[in-house]
Design a protein around this motif. Structure first.
Motif, PDB file in Angstrom:
ATOM      1  N   THR A  39      14.811  11.999 -10.551  1.00 45.86           N
ATOM      2  CA  THR A  39      13.667  10.886 -10.116  1.00 45.86           C
ATOM      3  C   THR A  39      13.919  10.615  -8.439  1.00 45.86           C
ATOM      4  OG1 THR A  39      14.830   9.643 -11.733  1.00 45.86           O
ATOM      5  CG2 THR A  39      14.464   8.223 -10.078  1.00 45.86           C
ATOM      6  N   ALA A  40      15.013  11.483  -7.563  1.00 41.89           N
ATOM      7  CA  ALA A  40      15.566  11.377  -6.465  1.00 41.89           C
ATOM      8  C   ALA A  40      13.520  12.183  -5.673  1.00 41.89           C
ATOM      9  CB  ALA A  40      16.537  12.209  -5.501  1.00 41.89           C
ATOM     10  N   ASP A  41      13.199  13.098  -6.198  1.00 42.37           N
ATOM     11  CA  ASP A  41      11.862  13.996  -5.894  1.00 42.37           C
ATOM     12  C   ASP A  41      10.730  13.561  -6.137  1.00 42.37           C
ATOM     13  OD1 ASP A  41      13.738  15.816  -5.274  1.00 42.37           O
ATOM     14  OD2 ASP A  41      13.656  17.131  -6.657  1.00 42.37           O
ATOM     15  N   PRO A 100       2.112   5.511   4.714  1.00 38.86           N
ATOM     16  CA  PRO A 100       1.768   4.965   6.145  1.00 38.86           C
ATOM     17  C   PRO A 100       0.368   3.958   5.823  1.00 38.86           C
ATOM     18  CG  PRO A 100       1.117   7.384   5.359  1.00 38.86           C
ATOM     19  CD  PRO A 100       2.486   7.047   4.450  1.00 38.86           C
ATOM     20  N   SER A 101       0.497   3.505   4.642  1.00 33.00           N
ATOM     21  CA  SER A 101       0.434   2.067   3.312  1.00 33.00           C
ATOM     22  C   SER A 101       0.746   0.897   3.734  1.00 33.00           C
ATOM     23  CB  SER A 101      -0.428   2.574   2.763  1.00 33.00           C
ATOM     24  OG  SER A 101       0.038   2.404   0.926  1.00 33.00           O
ATOM     25  N   GLY A 102       2.357   0.982   4.572  1.00 39.99           N
ATOM     26  CA  GLY A 102       3.424  -0.060   4.378  1.00 39.99           C
ATOM     27  C   GLY A 102       3.626  -0.273   3.215  1.00 39.99           C
ATOM     28  N   ARG A 103       3.602   0.427   2.243  1.00 40.63           N
ATOM     29  CA  ARG A 103       4.196   0.045   0.816  1.00 40.63           C
ATOM     30  C   ARG A 103       4.862   0.611   0.114  1.00 40.63           C
ATOM     31  NH1 ARG A 103      -0.167   1.199  -2.814  1.00 40.63           N
ATOM     32  NH2 ARG A 103       1.179   0.905  -4.545  1.00 40.63           N
ATOM     33  N   ALA A 104       6.270   1.630   0.869  1.00 39.20           N
ATOM     34  CA  ALA A 104       7.116   1.656   0.751  1.00 39.20           C
ATOM     35  C   ALA A 104       8.401   0.941   0.216  1.00 39.20           C
ATOM     36  CB  ALA A 104       7.291   3.661   1.990  1.00 39.20           C
ATOM     37  N   ARG A 105       7.902   0.611  -0.825  1.00 40.66           N
ATOM     38  CA  ARG A 105       9.433  -1.348  -0.960  1.00 40.66           C
ATOM     39  C   ARG A 105      10.027  -0.496  -2.471  1.00 40.66           C
ATOM     40  NH1 ARG A 105       4.973  -4.333   1.707  1.00 40.66           N
ATOM     41  NH2 ARG A 105       4.550  -4.470  -0.835  1.00 40.66           N
ATOM     42  N   ALA A 106      11.133  -0.612  -2.269  1.00 39.99           N
ATOM     43  CA  ALA A 106      11.296  -0.584  -3.837  1.00 39.99           C
ATOM     44  C   ALA A 106      10.668  -0.872  -4.589  1.00 39.99           C
ATOM     45  CB  ALA A 106      12.983  -1.072  -3.460  1.00 39.99           C
ATOM     46  N   HIS A 107       9.791  -2.144  -5.086  1.00 38.81           N
ATOM     47  CA  HIS A 107       9.043  -2.781  -5.851  1.00 38.81           C
ATOM     48  C   HIS A 107       8.092  -1.388  -6.200  1.00 38.81           C
ATOM     49  CE1 HIS A 107       7.428  -5.274  -2.586  1.00 38.81           C
ATOM     50  NE2 HIS A 107       6.541  -5.275  -4.252  1.00 38.81           N
ATOM     51  N   ASP A 108       7.455  -1.082  -5.295  1.00 45.77           N
ATOM     52  CA  ASP A 108       6.294  -0.480  -5.344  1.00 45.77           C
ATOM     53  C   ASP A 108       6.684   0.626  -5.852  1.00 45.77           C
ATOM     54  OD1 ASP A 108       4.523  -2.882  -3.700  1.00 45.77           O
ATOM     55  OD2 ASP A 108       5.696  -1.646  -2.048  1.00 45.77           O
ATOM     56  N   ILE A 109       7.941   1.634  -4.880  1.00 42.25           N
ATOM     57  CA  ILE A 109       8.196   2.885  -5.236  1.00 42.25           C
ATOM     58  C   ILE A 109       8.341   2.921  -7.063  1.00 42.25           C
ATOM     59  CG2 ILE A 109       9.382   4.903  -5.453  1.00 42.25           C
ATOM     60  CD1 ILE A 109       9.936   3.797  -2.273  1.00 42.25           C
ATOM     61  N   ALA A 110       9.242   1.583  -7.810  1.00 37.83           N
ATOM     62  CA  ALA A 110       8.850   1.663  -8.903  1.00 37.83           C
ATOM     63  C   ALA A 110       7.947   1.759  -9.776  1.00 37.83           C
ATOM     64  CB  ALA A 110      10.602   0.571  -8.979  1.00 37.83           C
ATOM     65  N   ALA A 111       7.183   1.219  -9.461  1.00 42.54           N
ATOM     66  CA  ALA A 111       6.240   0.448 -10.460  1.00 42.54           C
ATOM     67  C   ALA A 111       4.887   1.328 -10.454  1.00 42.54           C
ATOM     68  CB  ALA A 111       5.210  -0.775  -8.796  1.00 42.54           C
ATOM     69  N   GLU A 112       5.332   2.783  -9.145  1.00 36.11           N
ATOM     70  CA  GLU A 112       4.579   3.589  -9.188  1.00 36.11           C
ATOM     71  C   GLU A 112       5.204   4.725  -9.916  1.00 36.11           C
ATOM     72  OE1 GLU A 112       1.959   5.336  -7.464  1.00 36.11           O
ATOM     73  OE2 GLU A 112       0.788   3.061  -6.830  1.00 36.11           O
ATOM     74  N   ILE A 113       6.151   5.332 -10.361  1.00 39.11           N
ATOM     75  CA  ILE A 113       6.213   6.218 -10.583  1.00 39.11           C
ATOM     76  C   ILE A 113       6.933   5.601 -12.850  1.00 39.11           C
ATOM     77  CG2 ILE A 113       7.814   7.860  -9.171  1.00 39.11           C
ATOM     78  CD1 ILE A 113      10.312   6.665  -9.580  1.00 39.11           C
ATOM     79  N   GLU A 164      12.618  -1.688 -11.077  1.00 40.08           N
ATOM     80  CA  GLU A 164      13.219  -1.157 -10.241  1.00 40.08           C
ATOM     81  C   GLU A 164      14.884  -1.133 -10.416  1.00 40.08           C
ATOM     82  OE1 GLU A 164      14.671  -4.246  -5.242  1.00 40.08           O
ATOM     83  OE2 GLU A 164      12.983  -4.471  -6.558  1.00 40.08           O
ATOM     84  N   ARG A 165      15.984  -2.313 -11.227  1.00 40.23           N
ATOM     85  CA  ARG A 165      17.299  -2.312 -11.480  1.00 40.23           C
ATOM     86  C   ARG A 165      17.297  -0.352 -11.744  1.00 40.23           C
ATOM     87  NH1 ARG A 165      20.530  -4.686 -16.048  1.00 40.23           N
ATOM     88  NH2 ARG A 165      22.554  -4.244 -15.768  1.00 40.23           N
ATOM     89  N   SER A 166      16.040   0.578 -12.787  1.00 37.97           N
ATOM     90  CA  SER A 166      16.471   1.414 -13.041  1.00 37.97           C
ATOM     91  C   SER A 166      16.366   2.539 -12.050  1.00 37.97           C
ATOM     92  CB  SER A 166      15.218   1.940 -14.078  1.00 37.97           C
ATOM     93  OG  SER A 166      15.698   0.861 -15.569  1.00 37.97           O
ATOM     94  N   LEU A 167      15.207   2.334 -11.156  1.00 33.49           N
ATOM     95  CA  LEU A 167      15.408   3.400 -10.139  1.00 33.49           C
ATOM     96  C   LEU A 167      16.508   3.083  -9.146  1.00 33.49           C
ATOM     97  CD1 LEU A 167      13.305   5.303  -8.069  1.00 33.49           C
ATOM     98  CD2 LEU A 167      12.660   3.028  -6.913  1.00 33.49           C
ATOM     99  N   ARG A 168      17.376   1.960  -9.024  1.00 34.21           N
ATOM    100  CA  ARG A 168      18.102   2.605  -8.259  1.00 34.21           C
ATOM    101  C   ARG A 168      19.611   2.577  -9.045  1.00 34.21           C
ATOM    102  NH1 ARG A 168      17.495  -0.782  -3.456  1.00 34.21           N
ATOM    103  NH2 ARG A 168      16.081  -1.404  -3.705  1.00 34.21           N
ATOM    104  N   ARG A 169      19.745   3.024 -10.189  1.00 31.84           N
ATOM    105  CA  ARG A 169      21.008   2.567 -11.193  1.00 31.84           C
ATOM    106  C   ARG A 169      20.329   4.848 -11.132  1.00 31.84           C
ATOM    107  NH1 ARG A 169      19.512  -0.128 -14.764  1.00 31.84           N
ATOM    108  NH2 ARG A 169      18.679   1.371 -16.084  1.00 31.84           N
ATOM    109  N   ARG A 170      19.214   4.908 -11.575  1.00 24.14           N
ATOM    110  CA  ARG A 170      18.788   6.736 -11.463  1.00 24.14           C
ATOM    111  C   ARG A 170      18.678   7.289 -10.422  1.00 24.14           C
ATOM    112  NH1 ARG A 170      13.762   7.228 -15.349  1.00 24.14           N
ATOM    113  NH2 ARG A 170      14.280   6.155 -16.882  1.00 24.14           N
TER     114      ARG A 170
END
Length: 123
Positions: free
Chosen positions: A22-24, A35-48, A52-58
């Motif tokens: 997950t970290a990679d 660069p688009s300003g969308r590197a926030r937790a909810h954006d990253i979680a949605a992309e992968i 968001e909770r699962s992202l932080r836990r993993r």
């Protein structure tokens, strides 16, 4: 799109877990979104494709944090852009999501011991 389909196919073969840590995945996604300003937790979680909770836990299970990864990605982008002089410190600060150039300058100095204006001297 092709890579995403390939990745999804691998996930299915592995029983629902993505083969890449997950970290990679977060690093790659954050580097692309920053660069688009969308590197926030909810954006990253949605992309992968996880919550968001699962992202932080993993990430915690892997011994890291979203904050640490985002800091690492910001540092990498900043060094690349400023050492090569492809943009000004003010532009870099904005693209990396800093509220103002002085916050970026403090972070850059913490990372390198130099101000952003002297980044080209690091190489």
């Amino acid at each position: 799109m092709l890579l995403r389909r390939y990745s999804d196919a691998l996930v299915e073969l592995k029983g629902g877990r993505h083969p890449m840590p997950t970290a990679d995945r977060v690093r790659l996604t954050a580097a692309r979104l920053m660069p688009s300003g969308r590197a926030r937790a909810h954006d990253i979680a949605a992309e992968i494709g996880i919550s968001e909770r699962s992202l932080r836990r993993r990430l915690e299970d892997e011994g890291t944090s979203l904050r640490g990864i985002l800091e690492e990605v910001r540092k990498t982008h900043a060094l690349n852009w400023l050492e090569r002089r492809t943009m000004s410190p003010k532009q870099a600060a904005s693209l990396l999501g800093y509220s103002d150039p002085s916050a970026f300058s403090r972070a850059f100095k913490r990372w390198t011991g130099r101000t952003p204006g002297r980044a080209h001297l690091l190489t």
